[in-house]
Each structure stands twice: as C-alpha cells, then as structure tokens.
Design an enzyme around this catalytic site. Structure first.
Site, short mmCIF file in Angstrom:
data_model
loop_
_atom_site.label_atom_id
_atom_site.label_comp_id
_atom_site.label_asym_id
_atom_site.label_seq_id
_atom_site.Cartn_x
_atom_site.Cartn_y
_atom_site.Cartn_z
N SER A 181 26.61 -24.33 -4.72
CA SER A 181 27.36 -25.07 -5.40
C SER A 181 28.47 -26.03 -4.81
O SER A 181 29.51 -25.34 -4.45
CB SER A 181 27.32 -24.92 -6.71
OG SER A 181 28.21 -25.05 -7.21
N ASP A 182 28.75 -27.32 -5.06
CA ASP A 182 30.01 -27.72 -5.18
C ASP A 182 31.11 -27.44 -6.66
O ASP A 182 29.97 -27.07 -7.65
CB ASP A 182 29.94 -29.19 -4.45
CG ASP A 182 31.30 -29.73 -4.05
OD1 ASP A 182 32.90 -28.82 -4.13
OD2 ASP A 182 31.65 -30.70 -3.15
N TRP A 183 32.00 -27.81 -7.04
CA TRP A 183 32.88 -27.17 -7.86
C TRP A 183 32.38 -27.47 -8.67
O TRP A 183 31.80 -29.32 -8.93
CB TRP A 183 34.05 -28.47 -7.24
CG TRP A 183 34.98 -27.78 -8.57
CD1 TRP A 183 35.30 -28.87 -10.04
CD2 TRP A 183 35.86 -26.14 -8.32
NE1 TRP A 183 36.04 -27.56 -10.65
CE2 TRP A 183 37.01 -26.98 -9.90
CE3 TRP A 183 36.12 -25.84 -8.02
CZ2 TRP A 183 37.84 -25.47 -10.29
CZ3 TRP A 183 37.54 -24.72 -7.59
CH2 TRP A 183 38.02 -24.96 -8.85
N ALA A 184 31.94 -27.37 -9.65
CA ALA A 184 31.07 -27.81 -10.84
C ALA A 184 29.52 -28.11 -10.95
O ALA A 184 29.67 -29.08 -11.99
CB ALA A 184 31.27 -27.88 -12.31
N SER A 185 29.66 -28.21 -9.71
CA SER A 185 27.66 -29.35 -9.12
C SER A 185 26.75 -28.85 -10.06
O SER A 185 25.68 -29.22 -10.36
CB SER A 185 27.46 -30.06 -8.01
OG SER A 185 27.28 -28.78 -7.69
#
Ligand code: BGC
Length: 766
Positions: free
Chosen positions: A294-298
């Site tokens: 995932s992207d950061w906290a996505s």
C-alpha cells in the site's frame, strides 16, 4: 572484532543455523531442493515456508512498520521475535538494520529476513537530477546506470528495497509530483522506467548490490484533478489502458519485484481498494508475480475516502483487491484475524498475499544474505558515482532559448561576469525533492564550478539578490544591477527551491515565484546579455521573462553535480542535448496541454491563427474561428514535448519506408538521414512519431514510438533506422481489448514532437 569479521561471523552463524535445520528437521525442511515438479526455486521455497507459518506470522509478513526512534525499542524486539513484522521502512543506520535482521532471522521461530524499504528516488548520498530531469536525457542506459549507482549506495546502509521508479504519466505541471515522474508520455515512461528497474534490480535480484524496485503509484495518480496532490482521478478505462497503464506493464515485463498502490481515488474506487487494477489487470492480465504494498496509510485512508466506514472494512477491501503488504498503519494486523474468524475472508486469500511476499524475499536471496557489510560496497559519492551524476545532469539540461547564439560563452573574450540569483550557490536546493539521504556537502554549485572553470582570468561578480525564489523584496536588486553593469555578461540562476515541488507541494500558479521576473527585467535593463538558468521541479510558465533574456537553459533540479554540468554547457565544453519530456504551457490555464492530444472535430491549425501573427498571444481575441483554442493563449504550447536546442543544427531528410503497404501483424522499417549542419560536434535525440489516422476509438495526433541518441561531428550525417512493429501500433479499442487495425498511418522522424519530415504507410488486412 572488525565490522567485516563480525559480519562474516553473523553470516557463518546463519549457515550453522541453516545446517542445523537441514540436519535436525528432516521432513520439516524449509530449504530442501525437492518440490512440486516444474515450480521455480523461489516459488517452491515460498510454498514450503508458508505451509509452516502461523496466522500471526502470516499477518506479520503483511505488515510494514516505520523506523524506530533511537534504536530498537523492547516492543519492537518482541514483535520481530514473534514474526509480527515483515518489513521496516526508513531505517538507514546499518547497525540498527543488521540488528533487526539478526533478531528476525536468528530469534524468530522461522527466521524470515526483513525487507528494509526507503525512498531512493534519484540517488542516495550522490544525488542525480530529479526523475523529470533524468527523463530529459532520453538516455535509458544512463538512467539504468544512475539507478545502479543509487542501489549500491543505498545497499551499503542495509536498504534492500526502494520505492522507485515512480512512473505516473502526468500532463499537469501544477502537480508537485511531476518532479518525480518521467513526464507526459507513456512510451518514454515505459522505456526509462524499465531502465530504472533494471538498474536497481540488476540482472539478478539476489546479486550483491541489487535492491528490489517498486513501480508506483498504481495507478492513475498523475491525473489528480487540478494538479492538487492526493486528489481524485477520473480516467476512462480506454485512456487508463492506453496512457497510464503501459509504463506499469513495461515495469512488470522488466521484472519489477513490487508495485505500490496509489493514494488516489480512481473512478470512485480508491486505487488501494481497486480489484480491477490489482487483480484483473496486474495479476490476471499481466501475470505479475511480485507483491503490492500500500502507500503510506492508504489502506486506513479507504475510510477517509468514504469507501468504507471503519478500519476493519478497509482491511477487508484492500485484501480483497490484492494489497499484500500494509505500509505504516495496522488495519491488517488488527483486523484480518477477526475477518477470518467471521468467515468473511479465507485463509487462501491471506496465503496468496503472504506467498507473494515470500517469493520476492527468496528471489532477493535474503535468506542467504541478510546482513550488510558496508565495506563490501564501493564508497558512497566516489568519483565514479559523481561522474555518473555529472553526465546525467549534463544530458538533462535543455536549452530553450539562445538568441544571437549568445551561448556558449567564450572564456577568452570575457573580462568579467555577473552571477546573480538565489539558486547560484545553494548546494541543498539544487538536489531537488527526494533527498532524504542526499549529502549537500557533496554538491558542487554553479557558482563554485564557474569560478573554478574561469580561474583568475575572469572576474566573477556574485550577488544573491533574493533570499529565496519566493522573496518579494527587491532590496538586493540595486546591487545586482551594479554587478551586471560592471560585467560583460550576466548569468542569473532562477527557479524554485526543492520544497516547491514533490509530494504535497503543488502550485496553482506556475510562474517563477516571488519577484524573480522583476529581477530579470532589472538585469535586462543594463543592456548586458542575460543568460537565465532555471532550476525547477516542473515546467514553468516563462512568458513574463522570455522577452528579457537572451538565453534560457532549463536545468530541472540537477542534483549533486549541477555546477560542473551547467558550467560545461554555458562555456561550450559540451553542447546541450536534453529534450523536454513534458510540454511547457504558455499560460497555466492551458493545462492539460500535451503533444499526444486527440484531433477533435474542430481542431485549430496554424492557418486559423494567421490573423493573430502580429498580436501578442496573451491579448484576448474576440475570435479565432470556431476551432479548439483559447482566445488569449492560442492552442500551441510555449515549448513542445521533445524540444531542445543545440549549439549546432541538425537537418532531417530522405525519409523512407521498407514498404508503403504492410500486412497486419508485420513490421515496417523507416529510415531518415540526420545531418549535423552546424560547426559543433553534438548529440541529437532523434525521435519517431506515429499517427493512426482512423481508429475504432479516436487516436492521438502523434505518439512517440522510438528515439535514439546520436553523436555527430560537424558535417557528418547518419542514416537512422527504426522498426515499427505491430505492438507499436496496437491500442485498446472500444471493447478494452488490445487491437491492431488495418488502415493508414503517418510517421515522422525529427528532433521534437513538432517534426515535419513525414512518410505514410497503409496496414492491409491481407
Ligand atoms: C509516498 C510514496 C512513498 C511513501 C514512503 C508516501 O507518502 O506517496 O511515494 O514511497 O510515502 O515514504
């Protein structure tokens, strides 16, 4: 004990540990060579290992955590021992990394090593030009070398995974992340993105110095509405497949180990929860065998988007869509078990995700080599690395204007020179946006390089004139004027600091910020030749300074070796050869403006604008005819994709085809003669464009399908040849299938997207 010996001992103890497993656990052997027939080694080993993992250990592999402040806290040690962490990002202290690997490998039940991720985007300690600048080199081999150099430097700190390349096609210079992209074109993106993957990963992901790459952000992020970062995207499937997805497909074909899901919402389903993207396209259609992070906290943000109501549902959606590993947040760690107990997800779903991660770890050779011995790597910022940074910077510089051949400057005829501006001597700002680890101490600035080049023969009058590019104060302008007046020529360093582009740094106004335009006018007022060097993370609208400069060199953010590269161009040691990887608008309101646009039903042509020839484009007109244009900006860009001047001239002639009729599925060869008609030896980037005149969906007016960098002596000519294969002419049609159609095509060979030398051919159905 020396570091090296300690490393050897650590490695040896690992071997002893493995041997013990082999000897004492027959039938439970994770590393044995026999397995299902036909399975490749990493696949078999991943399947073997998976079969003996607990649910906690599986979810652990799906969890990536941020670096720990001040060493490894006790809870983190416990988590590593328990196998609850599969990857750590942003830890660059090699001792901490080795210790984490030791705990994971030697103190956890199954000894699974960690992936250590970091944004190594355009260099590590030695900084290359921003990716958009690298794209301006149109030099895949150089781009590959730059990525290799970055991988070696990063690997010496224990990093084994970079979140690069970013291959988001974008047609919006307002978007701050255009700096990290390779520009507006799917083909250029595909070629250079694949080159970066090969550079980071080497021929073999397990070889010393290779690190895993991560193609990001899947997909469509570059279309963020209004260029505002993290904004929604709405991209019809046809455009998604023809424009935004090809670079990712090329990265997968190049063997990219991982893909990052985008933050952005795509047609109502945020990419991180989008199974069309990650299951249908990436896995089913392309056969991707790596894993998605995932992207950061996505994943957690699926809730913020309003796709789901809570973290548990976010985990459910992301898993279903095919995100293997969660970055920074804990929705998987907190909720997958519960979802499994409730029967909403299956253990097969989790297994599939974990197996993808393990396969990559085996491909990386991490189980054999997880410790880092910095002394086994070349020193960071060594002369070879600086040389790569320098030549990449040199080839990335794009000469946009050169009136009366004011450039190159001739040292012999100069008595003095004024060096003005906020970016002339700033070793940090010249590095650009993604420089977590960049060493500004290594940077050579333009001022220092010019001084060094000129020696004591030419007086250098340096005035910063503005505190930053954003300053509104004109207090330093008098001093700048005086310096210009006292000099034979003026070089003014303008642009944007690094902080004005990159993630979350979009701009709605893309003029030169602050009072830079006024500074240029003041300098121009002295009557001295004014040469502007612009460092920026995006295309800028330059209309308000173009009248006041004699030459303009666009330098992007050129990295550590900006100084020598710029000096070499300004003083003619080398001719400029960079070409624009993205269109420069005249006015921001033209955005999105790009060369591969559709023809439309009422296209504007030069003919429709004849009556405007003598009228400044910015003046609103009452009419330009019933054609597609702006009353105040016309329809052409300031500078076209592929454009860039040289100190010599090149002519293009004698275009010829292997045949004017070619059967569907067959290739056609196109040739042309390129001649250096000037008097300077130089590189030229020869570009090939194609147009499919009639399609089952409308086709762009031109599409880049090939390019070559040539070096020609004055008077020398060379025949260039390109093969246009069926893949080059294929496109996604109405039913979203990749098709080749019979019909008429135009083909151009030239030095920019405005190339005029054209040939025609017909693809026949028989
Ligand atoms: C960015 C990614 C980056 C990640 C890790 C995110 O905010 O969108 O491109 O790789 O952070 O630093």
């Amino acid at each position: 004990m020396s570091r090296r010996n300690r490393m050897k001992r650590l490695a040896r103890s690992q071997v002893v540990f493995l041997t013990a497993l082999l000897v004492f656990l027959p039938g439970h052997n994770l590393y044995a060579t026999e397995g299902a027939p036909g399975m490749h080694e990493p696949e078999r080993r991943a399947a073997d290992l998976l079969a003996r993992m607990t649910l906690t250990e599986k979810i652990g592999q799906m969890t990536q955590v941020g670096q720990f402040e001040g060493g490894i806290p006790d809870e983190a040690r416990e988590a590593l021992k328990a196998g609850r962490i599969g990857s750590v990002l942003n830890e660059v202290n090699v001792n901490v990394v080795n210790e984490m690997q030791r705990i994971a490998v030697e103190e956890s039940r199954l000894g699974i090593p960690l992936m250590i991720g970091r944004d190594v985007i355009h260099g590590f300690k030695t900084v290359l030009p921003i990716p958009l600048g690298q794209a301006a080199t149109w030099n895949p081999e150089l781009v590959r070398k730059g990525a290799r150099m970055s991988a070696l430097e990063a690997a010496s700190s224990g990093i084994n995974w970079t979140f690069a390349p970013m291959i988001d096609v974008t047609r919006d210079p307002r978007w701050g992340r255009i700096a990290e992209s390779l520009g507006e074109d799917p083909y250029l993106h595909s070629v250079l993105g694949a080159a970066m993957v090969k550079g980071f990963q080497g021929d073999d992901l397990a070889e010393h110095g290779s690190i895993a790459a991560c193609a990001k952000h899947f997909a469509g992020y570059g279309a963020s509405e209004s260029g505002r970062d993290y904004n929604t995207t709405n991209i019809p499937e046809n455009e998604l497949r023809n424009v935004y997805l090809p670079p990712f497909h090329a990265a997968v074909d190049a063997g990219v180990a991982t893909i990052m899901a985008s933050f952005s919402d795509l047609n109502g389903i945020p990419a991180t929860g989008n199974s069309f993207l990650m299951r249908q396209v990436l896995r089913e259609e392309w056969g991707f065998e790596g894993f998605v992070v995932s992207d950061w906290a996505s994943i957690e943000q699926l809730k913020v988007h309003g796709l789901v109501a809570n973290d548990k549902e976010a985990a459910f959606e992301a898993l279903g869509a095919g995100v293997n590993m969660e970055m920074a947040t804990s929705t998987y760690a907190n909720h997958l078990e519960e979802l499994l107990e409730e029967g909403r997800i299956s253990i097969q779903q989790i297994d599939e995700m974990v197996e993808g991660i393990l396969r990559v770890k085996f491909r990386m050779g991490l189980f054999e080599n997880h410790y880092t011995d910095p002394s086994s790597y070349p020193a960071v910022s060594n002369p070879e690395h600086l040389a790569i940074a320098r030549i990449t910077a040199l080839q990335s510089l794009v000469l946009l204007e050169n009136r009366n051949k004011v450039l190159p400057l001739k040292k012999d005829t100069l008595g003095s020179i004024a060096i003005i501006g906020p970016l002339a001597d700033d070793g940090y700002e010249q590095m650009g946006t993604w420089v977590f680890d960049g060493d500004a101490g290594v940077s050579q600035t333009p001022l220092s390089a010019i001084r060094e080049f000129l020696g004591t023969d030419v007086r250098v009058n340096h005035v910063r004139a503005m505190e930053t590019t954003r300053s509104r104060s004109v207090d330093g302008f008098e001093e700048a004027r005086a310096a210009a007046e006292a000099s034979d020529a003026v070089i003014v360093f303008l642009g944007e600091e690094a902080i004005l582009s990159g993630e979350a740094h979009s701009r709605a106004d893309i003029d030169l910020p602050g009072s830079q335009a006024e500074l240029v006018r003041v300098l121009h007022g002295t009557g001295k030749p004014v040469i502007a060097v612009v460092m920026a993370g995006r295309p800028l609208t330059l209309g308000n300074v173009l009248e006041s400069v004699d030459a303009l060199l666009f330098a992007w953010h050129p990295g550590s070796m900006a100084g020598p590269a710029i000096a070499d161009i300004l003083f003619g040691v080398e001719s400029p050869s960079g070409k624009l990887p993205v269109t420069f608008p005249r006015m921001v309101g033209q955005v999105p403006i790009h060369y591969a646009h559709k023809h439309g039903g009422k296209p504007a042509t030069a003919e429709s604008f004849k009556h405007m020839d003598d009228i400044p484009v910015r003046m609103p007109q009452t009419s330009s005819g019933f054609v597609s244009s702006h009353l105040d900006a016309g329809f052409t860009p300031q500078y076209a994709f592929g454009y860039g001047l040289s100190y010599t001239e090149f002519s293009y002639s004698e275009i010829g085809l292997s045949g004017n009729r070619v059967a569907l599925g067959e290739p056609v060869t196109v040739k042309a003669v390129v001649r250096n008609t000037g008097d300077v030896e130089a590189d030229e980037i020869v570009q090939l464009y194609v147009r499919d005149l009639v399609g089952n969906v409308t086709r762009p007016v031109k599409e880049l399908k090939g390019f070559q960098r040539l070096r020609l002596q004055p008077g020398e000519s060379q025949t260039v040849e390109f093969v246009i294969g069926p893949d080059d002419l294929a496109f996604y049609g109405r039913d979203m299938k990749l098709i080749n159609e019979p019909g008429d095509f135009h083909v151009w060979i030239g030095g920019s997207s405005e190339a005029e030398l054209r040939a025609e051919f017909t693809v026949t159905s028989d």
